[in-house]
Motif scaffolding. Structure first.
Motif, PDB file in Angstrom:
ATOM      1  N   TRP A   1       0.191  -1.661  -0.098  1.00 49.45           N
ATOM      2  CA  TRP A   1       0.157  -0.211   0.298  1.00 49.45           C
ATOM      3  C   TRP A   1       0.970   0.757  -0.234  1.00 49.45           C
ATOM      4  O   TRP A   1       0.118   2.634   0.039  1.00 49.45           O
ATOM      5  CB  TRP A   1      -0.950  -0.569   1.597  1.00 49.45           C
ATOM      6  CG  TRP A   1      -1.623  -1.047   0.845  1.00 49.45           C
ATOM      7  CD1 TRP A   1      -2.303  -1.807   1.629  1.00 49.45           C
ATOM      8  CD2 TRP A   1      -3.184  -0.766  -0.066  1.00 49.45           C
ATOM      9  NE1 TRP A   1      -3.199  -2.612   1.169  1.00 49.45           N
ATOM     10  CE2 TRP A   1      -4.170  -2.256   0.145  1.00 49.45           C
ATOM     11  CE3 TRP A   1      -3.216   0.063  -1.138  1.00 49.45           C
ATOM     12  CZ2 TRP A   1      -4.966  -2.323  -0.329  1.00 49.45           C
ATOM     13  CZ3 TRP A   1      -4.315  -0.660  -2.279  1.00 49.45           C
ATOM     14  CH2 TRP A   1      -5.414  -1.762  -1.736  1.00 49.45           C
ATOM     15  N   GLU A   2       1.848   1.297   0.559  1.00 46.68           N
ATOM     16  CA  GLU A   2       3.029   2.106   0.582  1.00 46.68           C
ATOM     17  C   GLU A   2       3.390   2.755  -1.332  1.00 46.68           C
ATOM     18  O   GLU A   2       3.518   3.519  -1.577  1.00 46.68           O
ATOM     19  CB  GLU A   2       4.293   2.128   1.718  1.00 46.68           C
ATOM     20  CG  GLU A   2       5.416   3.940   1.048  1.00 46.68           C
ATOM     21  CD  GLU A   2       6.110   3.060   1.916  1.00 46.68           C
ATOM     22  OE1 GLU A   2       7.635   3.863   1.656  1.00 46.68           O
ATOM     23  OE2 GLU A   2       6.618   2.419   3.050  1.00 46.68           O
ATOM     24  N   ARG A   3       3.347   1.271  -1.796  1.00 47.05           N
ATOM     25  CA  ARG A   3       3.700   1.930  -2.644  1.00 47.05           C
ATOM     26  C   ARG A   3       3.146   2.528  -4.286  1.00 47.05           C
ATOM     27  O   ARG A   3       3.698   3.195  -4.889  1.00 47.05           O
ATOM     28  CB  ARG A   3       3.939   0.439  -3.240  1.00 47.05           C
ATOM     29  CG  ARG A   3       6.013  -0.045  -3.194  1.00 47.05           C
ATOM     30  CD  ARG A   3       6.485  -1.042  -3.427  1.00 47.05           C
ATOM     31  NE  ARG A   3       6.125  -2.543  -3.716  1.00 47.05           N
ATOM     32  CZ  ARG A   3       4.785  -3.156  -4.181  1.00 47.05           C
ATOM     33  NH1 ARG A   3       4.586  -3.308  -5.108  1.00 47.05           N
ATOM     34  NH2 ARG A   3       4.711  -4.323  -3.020  1.00 47.05           N
ATOM     35  N   SER A   4       1.520   2.026  -3.253  1.00 46.60           N
ATOM     36  CA  SER A   4       0.662   2.608  -3.943  1.00 46.60           C
ATOM     37  C   SER A   4       0.399   3.790  -4.445  1.00 46.60           C
ATOM     38  O   SER A   4      -0.038   4.165  -5.120  1.00 46.60           O
ATOM     39  CB  SER A   4      -0.836   1.548  -4.517  1.00 46.60           C
ATOM     40  OG  SER A   4      -0.813   0.501  -4.465  1.00 46.60           O
ATOM     41  N   VAL A   5       0.277   4.439  -2.794  1.00 45.56           N
ATOM     42  CA  VAL A   5      -0.130   5.443  -2.395  1.00 45.56           C
ATOM     43  C   VAL A   5       1.093   5.968  -3.136  1.00 45.56           C
ATOM     44  O   VAL A   5       0.809   7.590  -3.615  1.00 45.56           O
ATOM     45  CB  VAL A   5      -0.254   5.762  -1.109  1.00 45.56           C
ATOM     46  CG1 VAL A   5       0.096   7.524  -0.251  1.00 45.56           C
ATOM     47  CG2 VAL A   5      -1.432   4.763  -0.357  1.00 45.56           C
ATOM     48  N   ASP A   6       1.979   5.590  -2.841  1.00 51.53           N
ATOM     49  CA  ASP A   6       3.375   6.939  -3.880  1.00 51.53           C
ATOM     50  C   ASP A   6       3.398   7.111  -5.199  1.00 51.53           C
ATOM     51  O   ASP A   6       2.645   8.188  -5.743  1.00 51.53           O
ATOM     52  CB  ASP A   6       4.838   6.091  -3.923  1.00 51.53           C
ATOM     53  CG  ASP A   6       5.722   6.457  -2.534  1.00 51.53           C
ATOM     54  OD1 ASP A   6       4.576   6.903  -1.267  1.00 51.53           O
ATOM     55  OD2 ASP A   6       6.480   6.289  -2.234  1.00 51.53           O
ATOM     56  N   CYS A   7       2.669   6.444  -5.871  1.00 56.90           N
ATOM     57  CA  CYS A   7       2.202   6.242  -7.151  1.00 56.90           C
ATOM     58  C   CYS A   7       0.949   6.779  -7.399  1.00 56.90           C
ATOM     59  O   CYS A   7       1.012   7.860  -8.907  1.00 56.90           O
ATOM     60  CB  CYS A   7       1.850   4.643  -8.006  1.00 56.90           C
ATOM     61  SG  CYS A   7       2.121   4.424  -9.496  1.00 56.90           S
ATOM     62  N   ALA A   8       0.206   6.631  -6.358  1.00 61.89           N
ATOM     63  CA  ALA A   8      -1.531   7.619  -6.229  1.00 61.89           C
ATOM     64  C   ALA A   8      -0.361   8.919  -6.961  1.00 61.89           C
ATOM     65  O   ALA A   8      -0.868   9.647  -6.691  1.00 61.89           O
ATOM     66  CB  ALA A   8      -2.019   7.016  -5.310  1.00 61.89           C
ATOM     67  N   LEU A   9      -0.020   9.695  -5.105  1.00 60.33           N
ATOM     68  CA  LEU A   9       0.613  10.383  -5.369  1.00 60.33           C
ATOM     69  C   LEU A   9       1.203  11.273  -7.080  1.00 60.33           C
ATOM     70  O   LEU A   9       0.965  12.196  -6.284  1.00 60.33           O
ATOM     71  CB  LEU A   9       1.142  11.125  -4.056  1.00 60.33           C
ATOM     72  CG  LEU A   9       0.744  10.555  -2.543  1.00 60.33           C
ATOM     73  CD1 LEU A   9       1.740  10.266  -1.572  1.00 60.33           C
ATOM     74  CD2 LEU A   9       0.035  11.818  -2.068  1.00 60.33           C
ATOM     75  N   THR A  10       2.054  10.638  -6.705  1.00 63.08           N
ATOM     76  CA  THR A  10       3.385  11.144  -8.180  1.00 63.08           C
ATOM     77  C   THR A  10       2.261  11.159  -9.305  1.00 63.08           C
ATOM     78  O   THR A  10       2.257  11.984  -9.579  1.00 63.08           O
ATOM     79  CB  THR A  10       4.194   9.710  -8.372  1.00 63.08           C
ATOM     80  OG1 THR A  10       4.900   9.980  -7.331  1.00 63.08           O
ATOM     81  CG2 THR A  10       5.280  10.442  -9.400  1.00 63.08           C
ATOM     82  N   VAL A  11       1.018  10.086  -9.806  1.00 69.31           N
ATOM     83  CA  VAL A  11       0.698   9.932 -11.502  1.00 69.31           C
ATOM     84  C   VAL A  11      -0.602  11.923 -10.781  1.00 69.31           C
ATOM     85  O   VAL A  11      -0.409  12.827 -11.178  1.00 69.31           O
ATOM     86  CB  VAL A  11       0.330   9.557 -11.335  1.00 69.31           C
ATOM     87  CG1 VAL A  11      -1.563   9.453 -10.140  1.00 69.31           C
ATOM     88  CG2 VAL A  11      -0.631   9.658 -12.722  1.00 69.31           C
ATOM     89  N   LYS A  12      -0.909  12.394  -9.635  1.00 69.95           N
ATOM     90  CA  LYS A  12      -1.559  14.018  -9.196  1.00 69.95           C
ATOM     91  C   LYS A  12      -0.675  15.003  -9.515  1.00 69.95           C
ATOM     92  O   LYS A  12      -1.002  15.459  -9.689  1.00 69.95           O
ATOM     93  CB  LYS A  12      -2.205  13.084  -8.427  1.00 69.95           C
ATOM     94  CG  LYS A  12      -3.482  14.309  -7.580  1.00 69.95           C
ATOM     95  CD  LYS A  12      -2.838  15.309  -6.387  1.00 69.95           C
ATOM     96  CE  LYS A  12      -3.929  16.450  -5.972  1.00 69.95           C
ATOM     97  NZ  LYS A  12      -3.155  16.907  -4.641  1.00 69.95           N
ATOM     98  N   PHE A  13       0.193  14.482  -8.509  1.00 65.30           N
ATOM     99  CA  PHE A  13       1.056  15.048  -8.830  1.00 65.30           C
ATOM    100  C   PHE A  13       1.565  15.527  -9.949  1.00 65.30           C
ATOM    101  O   PHE A  13       1.720  17.537 -10.664  1.00 65.30           O
ATOM    102  CB  PHE A  13       3.083  14.842  -8.104  1.00 65.30           C
ATOM    103  CG  PHE A  13       3.340  16.397  -7.467  1.00 65.30           C
ATOM    104  CD1 PHE A  13       3.596  17.768  -6.931  1.00 65.30           C
ATOM    105  CD2 PHE A  13       4.949  15.988  -8.694  1.00 65.30           C
ATOM    106  CE1 PHE A  13       4.200  18.825  -6.446  1.00 65.30           C
ATOM    107  CE2 PHE A  13       5.692  17.603  -8.682  1.00 65.30           C
ATOM    108  CZ  PHE A  13       5.375  18.679  -7.586  1.00 65.30           C
ATOM    109  N   LEU A  14       1.936  15.006 -11.288  1.00 61.90           N
ATOM    110  CA  LEU A  14       2.196  15.155 -12.075  1.00 61.90           C
ATOM    111  C   LEU A  14       1.400  16.074 -13.405  1.00 61.90           C
ATOM    112  O   LEU A  14       1.398  16.904 -13.612  1.00 61.90           O
ATOM    113  CB  LEU A  14       2.822  13.854 -12.848  1.00 61.90           C
ATOM    114  CG  LEU A  14       4.371  13.365 -12.710  1.00 61.90           C
ATOM    115  CD1 LEU A  14       4.546  11.648 -13.081  1.00 61.90           C
ATOM    116  CD2 LEU A  14       6.121  14.158 -12.190  1.00 61.90           C
ATOM    117  N   GLY A  15      -0.110  15.573 -12.954  1.00 62.03           N
ATOM    118  CA  GLY A  15      -0.672  16.295 -13.494  1.00 62.03           C
ATOM    119  C   GLY A  15      -1.397  16.962 -13.352  1.00 62.03           C
ATOM    120  O   GLY A  15      -1.761  18.108 -13.990  1.00 62.03           O
ATOM    121  N   THR A  16      -1.025  17.480 -11.883  1.00 59.95           N
ATOM    122  CA  THR A  16      -1.324  19.218 -11.662  1.00 59.95           C
ATOM    123  C   THR A  16      -0.237  20.370 -11.863  1.00 59.95           C
ATOM    124  O   THR A  16      -0.841  21.148 -12.146  1.00 59.95           O
ATOM    125  CB  THR A  16      -1.516  18.975 -10.204  1.00 59.95           C
ATOM    126  OG1 THR A  16      -2.055  18.383  -9.752  1.00 59.95           O
ATOM    127  CG2 THR A  16      -1.063  20.416  -9.745  1.00 59.95           C
TER     128      THR A  16
END
Length: 281
Positions: free
Chosen positions: A108-123
């Motif tokens: 879940w840490e890896r999944s959350v990191d991917c989620a935060l990263t893709v959201k950050f890049l999109g923003t």
């Protein structure tokens, strides 16, 4: 067994609740009101609490206080609330898995990191409604949990990658398909939107010619996350090539900023979606 067969078998174990199905029906029904959706969410206090916590987190960065579900739907939108509902019921469904807690916390840490990263890049790249990208990152690797349920030893072997190997390539060699394939098939079984299934299915596609921006962003975010976890000893250019970054005008400095963003936000998201992982900190 192939990817669809594993996904079908998993869907009998990892079931989204009746509450999720009812909320999905309301959201799909154009005649439903905000209050209709809020009333069903309120029937599940844990779900309602999760939505309010995430709505008021720095993730959405709303300047005021969101203190009711109706206000959450109104402020962050039906689509975003739906994504939070998916996140909640997905993590809840996989609590039935037979796995070591330490493994799950790492997953879940890896999944959350991917989620935060893709959201950050999109923003940062001014992608409209970039918050919706979070759910792509969070769900992108559920196929790993599916395969862990049925073949845990083989999954553990796939996690051990040499500096000249990539995890998704090793998955193909071991199973004949990747975790992305299983994830996409499971989301089909759950009848989730195609807008989620397509980028997750194509997350490892090296040919960007026909890829959507969401798929490209997930491709890059997944690899940034992988460099910070499973592939720390890899040459970064062997995991993410410059031409892939150039296709979205992503600078390497932006990738470093994305990793810093994960470090700042990871704990607050894990505290809501997977509280036991916070013990790692």
């Amino acid at each position: 067994m192939n990817a669809p067969e594993y996904a079908e078998k998993a869907s009998e174990i990892f079931v989204l609740s009746d509450s999720f199905i009812r909320i999905k029906e309301l959201i799909d029904n154009e005649s439903s009101t905000i209050d209709d959706i809020a009333d069903v969410i309120l029937l599940d206090p844990a779900l309602a609490g999760t939505i309010l916590k995430l709505s008021n987190s720095s993730f959405f960065n709303y300047p005021g206080q969101i203190d009711t579900i109706s206000k959450a739907v109104l402020i962050i939108g039906i689509t975003e609330v739906y994504n939070l509902v998916i996140a909640y019921f997905t993590t809840k469904a996989f609590r039935k898995i037979k796995a070591d807690p330490e493994y799950l916390n790492d997953f879940w840490e890896r999944s959350v990191d991917c989620a935060l990263t893709v959201k950050f890049l999109g923003t940062k790249l001014s992608v409209p409604n970039a918050e919706r990208l979070f759910i792509l990152g969070l769900l992108h690797n559920l196929g790993e949990l599916v395969m862990h349920q049925f073949m845990p030893e083989k999954v553990e072997t796939c996690k051990q990658v040499n500096s000249d190997e990539l995890p998704w390539t090793k998955q193909l060699q071991s199973f004949g398909f990747s975790y992305a394939d299983v994830t996409a098939e499971l989301l089909k079984q759950w009848q989730l939107p195609y807008s989620l299934i397509e980028p997750i299915r194509d997350q490892d596609d090296e040919d960007f010619e026909h890829s959507t921006d969401e798929t490209k962003l997930l491709y890059i975010a997944k690899r940034v996350m992988t460099l910070n976890h499973e592939c720390k000893s890899h040459d970064p250019s062997a995991v993410i090539t410059d031409d892939k970054l150039d296709s979205l005008a992503v600078q390497k400095e932006l990738l470093r900023d994305a990793s810093d963003f994960c470090d700042m936000e990871r704990l607050s998201i894990l505290a809501v979606l997977n509280p036991s992982a916070c013990m790692l900190y």
